[in-house]
Design an enzyme around this catalytic site. Structure first.
Site, mmCIF file in Angstrom:
data_model
loop_
_atom_site.group_PDB
_atom_site.id
_atom_site.type_symbol
_atom_site.label_atom_id
_atom_site.label_comp_id
_atom_site.label_asym_id
_atom_site.label_seq_id
_atom_site.Cartn_x
_atom_site.Cartn_y
_atom_site.Cartn_z
ATOM 1 N N ASP A 102 0.840 -1.196 0.000
ATOM 2 C CA ASP A 102 0.000 0.000 0.000
ATOM 3 C C ASP A 102 0.879 1.251 0.000
ATOM 4 O O ASP A 102 2.089 1.180 0.212
ATOM 5 C CB ASP A 102 -1.001 -0.018 1.160
ATOM 6 C CG ASP A 102 -0.359 0.121 2.533
ATOM 7 O OD1 ASP A 102 0.458 1.038 2.723
ATOM 8 O OD2 ASP A 102 -0.691 -0.681 3.427
ATOM 9 N N ALA A 103 0.272 2.387 -0.233
ATOM 10 C CA ALA A 103 1.032 3.613 -0.498
ATOM 11 C C ALA A 103 2.031 3.941 0.602
ATOM 12 O O ALA A 103 3.153 4.385 0.324
ATOM 13 C CB ALA A 103 0.076 4.788 -0.708
#
Length: 246
Positions: A102-103
């Site tokens: 994820d980011a």
């Protein structure tokens, strides 16, 4: 020669599963004719196209990227966020990432044009281990460990760690053999802890090592052979390991 889905994967189109979907949808042609035959083996003189665009197989290539926080694991982002491909030279634009981070998660991310390797690394039946360095927003309470090792339900599945190692009052190492969306963050949130930092440090027996953030390197032949041959398990199941009293 190789089967059609492997040919497409070797060209950097996607994983074998994604290529199968393209074939089934009738988007692939061989010498001008739609080909839905999964066992077809295009030769060197055949013209393979997707949506009318010629596809050329490329030599297998796999790289390791140390993904920094703030980059999304996709080729293009609708919200115009920075992507992992912004960190790579143009010559790697046809690679695809093996799984996602994820980011805000950092660490080891593999990119490849080898669909067979991607399948081997991501299919649930192989139970490939992934190890993470976790920094919490508060001191760790070891009383939570049994619950996280037994598992909690996320998205209808029992999510659990197979190994948990306390490094310091706020730092842990955990190992997964699953791939549920934002699994580590959600598991710790379930026991009242939030993450300040999350870094993937190992996939199978491949370690991030001292590769700097934002940098990449090509995997060696030996590393690729080890990834293909090992069974993905290097830690015992449901284990709490503490090196010091917290």
């Amino acid at each position: 020669m190789m089967r059609l889905n492997r040919f497409l994967a070797a060209a950097g189109i996607g994983s074998r599963r994604q290529c199968d979907e393209l074939i089934a949808a009738g988007r692939v042609t061989v010498n001008g004719k739609v080909c839905k035959d999964f066992s077809a083996q295009p030769g060197a003189g055949d013209h393979v196209k997707i949506d009318g665009k010629l596809v050329r197989a490329a030599p297998p290539l796999t790289i390791m990227l140390h993904k920094p926080a703030g980059f999304v694991s996709t080729r293009k982002d609708q919200r115009a966020r920075d992507t992992i491909f912004d960190l790579l030279p143009q010559k790697f634009s046809r690679l695809f990432n093996v799984g996602r981070l994820d980011a805000q998660t950092e660490g080891l991310l593999l990119l490849t044009n080898d669909g067979e390797l991607a399948q081997w690394l991501t299919h649930p039946r192989y139970e490939r281990e992934k190890e993470y360095d976790v920094t919490l927003d508060r001191p760790w309470d070891p009383a939570f460990a049994p619950k996280l090792l037994r598992g909690i339900f996320l998205d209808g599945r029992r999510a659990k760690f197979v190994w948990l190692h306390a490094v310091s009052p706020t730092r842990l190492r955990v190992v997964l053999r699953q791939g549920i969306n934002r699994q580590i963050r959600r598991m710790f949130e379930a026991v009242g802890c939030h993450l300040k930092r999350l870094v993937r440090v190992r996939v199978g027996n491949l370690r991030l090592g001292d590769l700097p953030r934002g940098h990449w390197r090509v995997l060696t032949t030996r590393e690729l052979e080890n990834l293909r041959s090992e069974k993905g398990r290097t830690t015992p199941s449901a284990t709490i390991h503490e090196t010091r009293r917290l």
